[in-house]
Write an enzyme that holds these catalytic residues in place. Structure first.
Site, mmCIF file in Angstrom:
data_model
loop_
_atom_site.group_PDB
_atom_site.id
_atom_site.type_symbol
_atom_site.label_atom_id
_atom_site.label_comp_id
_atom_site.label_asym_id
_atom_site.label_seq_id
_atom_site.Cartn_x
_atom_site.Cartn_y
_atom_site.Cartn_z
ATOM 1 C CE LYS A 167 -24.558 -43.258 67.599
ATOM 2 N NZ LYS A 167 -23.620 -41.952 67.951
ATOM 3 C CB SER B 210 -26.368 -39.257 69.346
ATOM 4 O OG SER B 210 -25.057 -39.869 68.776
ATOM 5 C CB SER C 82 -22.591 -38.995 70.403
ATOM 6 O OG SER C 82 -23.144 -37.776 70.313
#
Length: 529
Positions: free
Chosen positions: A93, A168, A192
């Protein structure tokens, strides 16, 4: 499609050890998949609009990944002893700093920024000799539940391109669910990792707070953020957790305790009788009302399977859960306001000068933050600044922290009656892009109702696929939560239910996913967000 990319990380490990395949072959197969499905060949303007692909990656590093793969293959051929996951590629990420690759947090504020160092989890991935495929898309600074708030274009759900992939960390979830990577790392502040896993049919884990280092993770809300695995199987998540977990003196919140036997527990849970005697508590406040009918149906079927495997099902109450969402958004926004104050146009990152008038630090800061932050980031900064102001601190931030204490007490009481807790991961399946961002942002926030309590309590949770909803044929997730430091229980129960569901379906859920390349070829990107 190259069949290599459909193999789990555990299966790839076995084939690497037997020299049936090479790391270069595996890595190249995934890089080819990314190129075919992610829009990597478009120019930057078109790709930022997400016009022809999933847009799961913000940056790929083919040359670096293949170099690591070649080194692993040479070492294995020479008989060198290697880490378990050596040669298995991974995506990271873009909130986790990575030397030699951009780290942007999906924000114009950090566009093109190159970190001079690796975060601790990145260091551990490199030490495990895992090729890093690239950095995945996210909501800007991890602020969102749909990966629609990235400055570099939305990420699309591989099950339906007009749907959100969760957030997210939608980029990491899509990377594994769409076979672009066998493994990925995400961060979970209020769901997330788990919520994207639920809506993309993948596995996501939020470990015990402090059990994986946050050093080198761009902070959103420091008391809530936690790094964790994104995978297609529970065993893969356990293997990756063992790589990145453990004490780190560079992180003041790091727990000084050994990494648990996560993979062993996953393997045990998947055996016959592996769940017998396990006490599973259904959370009364997160069951039934307010959840999509298809979500409830898959949840109840999973509970029946757990019963059939010898698990004991009890109902427990977490009365304070109904206050969790409000407390979370106050605490999170307050910490956001503090953590993002460093992006001022002076020290690093974007710098914008005022269009007219004198150039002062205050005016540079104002111009930079106006240009560098998106609407959702600005919304949370403003809310957090308000909650921390002298006149409202006790009424808002202070009260939210009291609610947090009540939530922690409720979890402690519940775990006296059961070994793990269970609920749906999200109240609905993936909604359409733009459906909840255009208008009332609270509609998006309500989707976190089942995930934020565990972040407030600091306890670990896992989401695994529970099937497809009858209404729309989209994935549903089921979430298990364990007491702090008992992450191993999650891998036992998660792998146990996963095996039961796979046996019921006759194949893993991902085998039912539509062909991504066909979806992309036929989809009208010009007519969608």
């Amino acid at each position: 499609m190259n069949e290599l990319i459909k193999l789990s990380a555990a299966e790839l490990v076995e084939k690497l050890k037997s020299s049936e395949i090479s790391s270069v072959e595996i890595t190249q197969a995934h890089l080819d998949r990314i190129e075919a499905t992610d829009g990597q060949t478009l120019d930057s303007a078109d790709r930022s609009a997400g016009k022809d692909g999933l847009n799961a990656f913000l940056h790929t590093s083919a040359q670096q990944a293949l170099q690591v793969a070649e080194e692993v293959d040479r070492a294995r051929a020479a008989g060198e002893e290697l880490p378990e996951l050596a040669g298995v590629p991974i995506a990271i990420k873009d909130l986790i700093v990575t030397k030699g690759q951009p780290t942007t947090a999906a924000s114009r504020m950090l566009e093109g920024w190159m970190s001079p160092y690796d975060g601790t989890v990145t260091q551990k991935v490199r030490a495990a000799r895992m090729p890093i495929l690239g950095k995945t898309n996210l909501d800007e600074f991890a602020m969102g539940s749909s990966t629609e708030h990235s400055a570099f274009g939305v990420t699309r759900n591989p099950w339906a391109l007009d749907r959100i992939p969760g957030g997210s960390g939608g980029g990491s979830a899509v990377a594994v669910s769409a076979f672009q990577a066998p493994l990925a790392l995400g961060t979970d502040t209020g769901g997330s990792i788990r919520q994207p896993a639920a809506v993309t049919g993948s596995v996501g884990v939020k470990p015990t707070y402090g059990s994986i280092s946050r050093y080198g993770v761009i902070a959103m809300a420091s008391s809530l953020d936690q790094v964790g695995p994104c995978t297609r199987t529970v065993l893969d998540a356990a293997l990756l957790h063992e790589v990145v977990g453990g004490y780190d003196p560079k992180d003041s919140t790091s727990l000084n305790e050994p990494v648990g036997p996560y993979a062993a527990q996953a393997r045990e849970g998947a055996t016959e009788g592996g769940l017998k005697g396990l006490r599973v508590g259904i959370i009364k406040e997160l069951n039934g009302d307010g959840f999509q009918a298809g979500v409830n149906a898959r949840f109840n079927e999973s509970i029946d399977l757990l019963k059939s495997a010898g698990a004991e099902i009890v109902e427990v109450s977490l009365p304070s859960v109904k206050e969790a969402l409000g407390a979370y958004y106050l605490i999170m926004s307050s910490e956001v306001s503090s953590n993002l104050a460093k992006y001022d146009g002076v020290r690093f990152g974007l710098r914008k000068l005022p269009e007219e008038g004198p150039v002062t630090i205050e005016r540079v800061m104002s111009a930079t933050r106006a240009a560098g932050f998106g609407d959702e980031a600005k919304r949370r900064i403003i809310l957090g600044t308000y909650a921390l102001s002298a006149g409202y601190y006790d009424a808002y931030y202070g009260s939210a922290q009291k609610v947090r204490t009540l939530i922690q007490r409720d979890y402690a009481a519940a775990f006296e009656k059961c070994d793990v807790l269970v609920s749906p991961t999200a109240p609905t399946t993936a909604y359409k892009l733009g459906e909840k961002t255009e208008g009332d942002p609270m509609a998006m926030y309500l989707g976190d109702i089942a995930t934020v309590p565990t972040n407030l309590a600091g306890v670990p949770s896992i989401s695994i696929p529970a099937g497809l909803a009858d209404e729309d044929g989209l994935p549903v997730g089921i979430q298990f939560t364990a007491p702090a430091h008992e992450d191993a229980r999650l891998y036992r129960v998660g792998a146990g239910l996963e095996a039961l569901l796979n046996n019921k379906w006759g194949a893993p859920l991902w085998a039912q996913m539509p062909d991504t390349e066909s979806l992309i070829r036929d989809f009208d990107f010009g007519g969608a967000k």
